[in-house]
Structure formats: C-alpha cells, structure tokens
Scaffold this active site. Structure first.
Site, PDB file in Angstrom:
ATOM      1  N   LYS A   1      43.524  41.354  48.127  1.00  0.00           N
ATOM      2  CA  LYS A   1      42.541  40.382  48.871  1.00  0.00           C
ATOM      3  C   LYS A   1      43.350  39.587  50.292  1.00  0.00           C
ATOM      4  CE  LYS A   1      39.688  38.577  45.528  1.00  0.00           C
ATOM      5  NZ  LYS A   1      38.686  38.824  46.076  1.00  0.00           N
TER       6      LYS A   1
ATOM      7  N   LEU B   1      28.020  38.460  35.945  1.00  0.00           N
ATOM      8  CA  LEU B   1      28.269  38.178  35.404  1.00  0.00           C
ATOM      9  C   LEU B   1      29.600  37.652  34.662  1.00  0.00           C
ATOM     10  CD1 LEU B   1      25.377  40.430  32.980  1.00  0.00           C
ATOM     11  CD2 LEU B   1      25.167  38.415  33.952  1.00  0.00           C
TER      12      LEU B   1
ATOM     13  N   ILE C   1      28.437  46.061  36.478  1.00  0.00           N
ATOM     14  CA  ILE C   1      28.238  47.458  36.232  1.00  0.00           C
ATOM     15  C   ILE C   1      28.343  47.002  34.743  1.00  0.00           C
ATOM     16  CG2 ILE C   1      30.469  46.727  35.070  1.00  0.00           C
ATOM     17  CD1 ILE C   1      31.093  49.221  36.631  1.00  0.00           C
TER      18      ILE C   1
ATOM     19  N   TYR D   1      46.257  41.825  42.298  1.00  0.00           N
ATOM     20  CA  TYR D   1      45.062  41.228  42.908  1.00  0.00           C
ATOM     21  C   TYR D   1      45.737  40.916  44.033  1.00  0.00           C
ATOM     22  CZ  TYR D   1      41.985  36.873  42.777  1.00  0.00           C
ATOM     23  OH  TYR D   1      41.346  36.134  42.979  1.00  0.00           O
TER      24      TYR D   1
ATOM     25  N   ASP E   1      27.061  49.155  39.861  1.00  0.00           N
ATOM     26  CA  ASP E   1      28.543  49.980  40.099  1.00  0.00           C
ATOM     27  C   ASP E   1      28.958  50.221  41.632  1.00  0.00           C
ATOM     28  OD1 ASP E   1      31.253  50.427  40.159  1.00  0.00           O
ATOM     29  OD2 ASP E   1      30.926  52.536  38.952  1.00  0.00           O
TER      30      ASP E   1
END
Length: 317
Positions: A147, A11, A36, A143, A54
């Site tokens: 990655k 989502l 989640i 972030y 989750d």
C-alpha cells in the site's frame, strides 16, 4: 460528460457495492465490472457489463479498456492484510503488479485512476492518535508494504507522466451487503451477524484496541466525491486520510446491546490479526480531505449500528 468506468476486483469486499453505486450514479452500461473469477453475485453480473480480468495481465487490461472505450479505472483488486500474511508472494504480485499494469495502461491511454490505500499503510512507529496526512509510514505487513509503495507509485505516475491518479486511505469498512474479505478490521462486521444469530460474539481483536472505521455508504460517497473533485484544488491527490469513527470492541458491543439487550461480548484474540491491529493508528486526521475536496462523513457509530442491524435483519440474517 459521462464517464466510462472499469472496476477491477469488483466482487470483493468494496467492489460489489461500489459497482452498484457507480451504476446508479453513471448508468449501468457505463460501468464495466471485472474480476478474476465470476462468482454468483447476480446484482453485479446481470445489471451491466462484466468481464473476467486478471490484473496481472496488462494486455488483458488494455483490451477491456479498448473494447468499452474506458476513460476511468477504479482499481480495487488486492489481497487484504490477514490473507496477505498467509500468502505474501501472492499479495505482492497482485497488489504491486496489478497496480503497475493499470497505471501503465492509464499512461498509454490517458485514463483517470482511483485506487484505495489503507490504514494498513501505517506502522508501529506512526503517530497513533490523529495520524497526520503526511507522516512516517513503516508498515510491518506485506499488505502495508504494497500500500505504501502503491501510494508512491500513483504519485510518481502523476508527477512524471501526468496520469490523473486519485485515492484515499480507507479505515476499516463496515458493510451489510458484502461478507468480510480477510481483513484485520473484519471483527466489526462479524460481530453484527453473531449478535443477531447467537446474541453473543467472541472478538478476535483485544479489548481496548481502537481502530478507525467507516460505514460503507460513506466510503462510496468518498470515492465519488474525490473522483469528481476539481483537480486544481488537490494538493495530495493520492492516499487521502478519510475517517468517520474510531472505537474499540467494548464500545461497539455496548452500542449493539442497546438494540439487543442480552448481547454478550467475549474475547478470543487472534495473535496474527492483533499484532497487525496494534501496528495501526487509533484515529486519523482527515483535515486535508476536508479542505481539498469537502470530505465529511454522514454516519457515526450509533447511526451505523442502528442501520446495520436493521439491514441485516431485513435480509433474514
């Protein structure tokens, strides 16, 4: 042979559209959407199976895989760049812990895994223009750190355990369907909403800041192409550079102005997101993706702007 696909984080910014794209491609019942929380996104929730999941709970992932006889995981659940700087511990736990859990389940149950990396995996010391596929990666955000580590972890699970891992480094993604999710390139989505509503926009990214971008239909195409690619031809497998266009805010504003003549662009720079943008490449070299699995985008900036404005206006924005 049909795939049975589990999407995590379905989502979010990419997930909503990727879920629907995969259901159109592989059949509604063969694509299990999960997140989640169960947000009000009826096209995803009502068009096929949906599970609350989750990704920090490996047992729960395994149970969903067994329940639906899943053979492929599209792992999207992640905290994006700007939010990750506000909540670095959360970003680490979800981005690293979630991926590790998915890869462990994939190892045990012999699943194919696709997970996206990002231009956020590069840093200020990375070559700025036509950034190579294999290059220096020293990101300055949580972030970005997750990655890079994720790229290496996916490579490890392939070479060490034979897990069929695949992935691309997405540039900024521009979409008319999903609202932005807390990323640094989100100005390139905000600008369209404001152009239609107010005929003006104050960019939080500074003038002259080039970043790689891609229109969502091309991003969806890239995922499907790589998932279906002949594994014998994949030299890299994970973290393929893919790109479609590179521009700075003035250029995007000028293209919008062709459709909305009284549109004006001003600047109200957010120092946090600007610092992130300054550490990223101006443009990527995607020649490996083109050579190894035939990648080629369909949308340039002009085509993307025209389609974005038409689609948002049709939605009543």
């Amino acid at each position: 042979m049909s795939k049975k696909i589990l999407l995590t984080g379905c989502l979010g910014q990419i997930g909503t559209e990727l879920t629907m794209h995969m259901r159109r491609t592989y059949g509604n019942d063969n694509v299990i959407a999960s997140d989640i929380v169960k947000k009000d996104v009826p096209e995803v929730i009502e068009s096929g199976p949906f599970e609350l999941l989750d990704v920090t709970d490996p047992k729960a992932i395994a149970e969903v895989v067994d329940k639906y006889k899943v053979d492929t995981v599209l792992h999207l659940a992640a905290i994006l760049s700007a939010v990750g700087e506000q909540k670095p511990t959360l970003a680490y736990n979800i981005n690293m812990g979630g991926l590790f859990n998915v890869l462990e389940v994939a190892r045990e149950k012999q699943l194919q895994v696709f997970t996206p990396s990002s231009i956020g995996s590069f840093g200020a010391s990375t070559p700025k223009d036509h950034t190579p596929q294999d290059t220096l990666q020293r990101p300055s955000t949580m972030y970005g750190v997750t990655k890079v580590a994720g790229e290496l972890l996916c490579d490890y699970y392939h070479t060490r355990f034979g897990v069929d891992t695949r992935g691309v480094r997405f540039p900024g993604l521009i979409s008319y369907a999903a609202l932005p999710g807390g990323g640094t390139t989100d100005y390139a989505v905000h600008i369209f909403y404001e152009a239609i509503k107010k005929h003006s926009y104050a960019s939080f990214i500074a003038q002259g800041t080039y970043m790689d971008m891609m229109y969502m239909p091309d991003a969806l195409k890239a995922v499907t192409m790589l998932m279906e690619a002949d594994p014998d031809k994949l030299v890299h497998r994970n973290a393929f550079n893919v790109t479609a266009m590179s521009f700075e805010p003035d250029q995007l504003g000028a293209e919008i102005k062709k459709h909305i003549p009284d549109f004006t662009l001003t600047y109200d720079v957010d120092p946090v997101r600007q610092a992130i943008a300054d550490s990223w490449p101006n443009s990527l070299d995607d020649s490996c993706a083109r050579a190894e699995w035939g990648w080629a985008p369909e949308y340039d900036m002009a085509a993307m702007v025209k389609d974005m404005l038409e689609k948002l206006q049709a939605k009543g924005i």
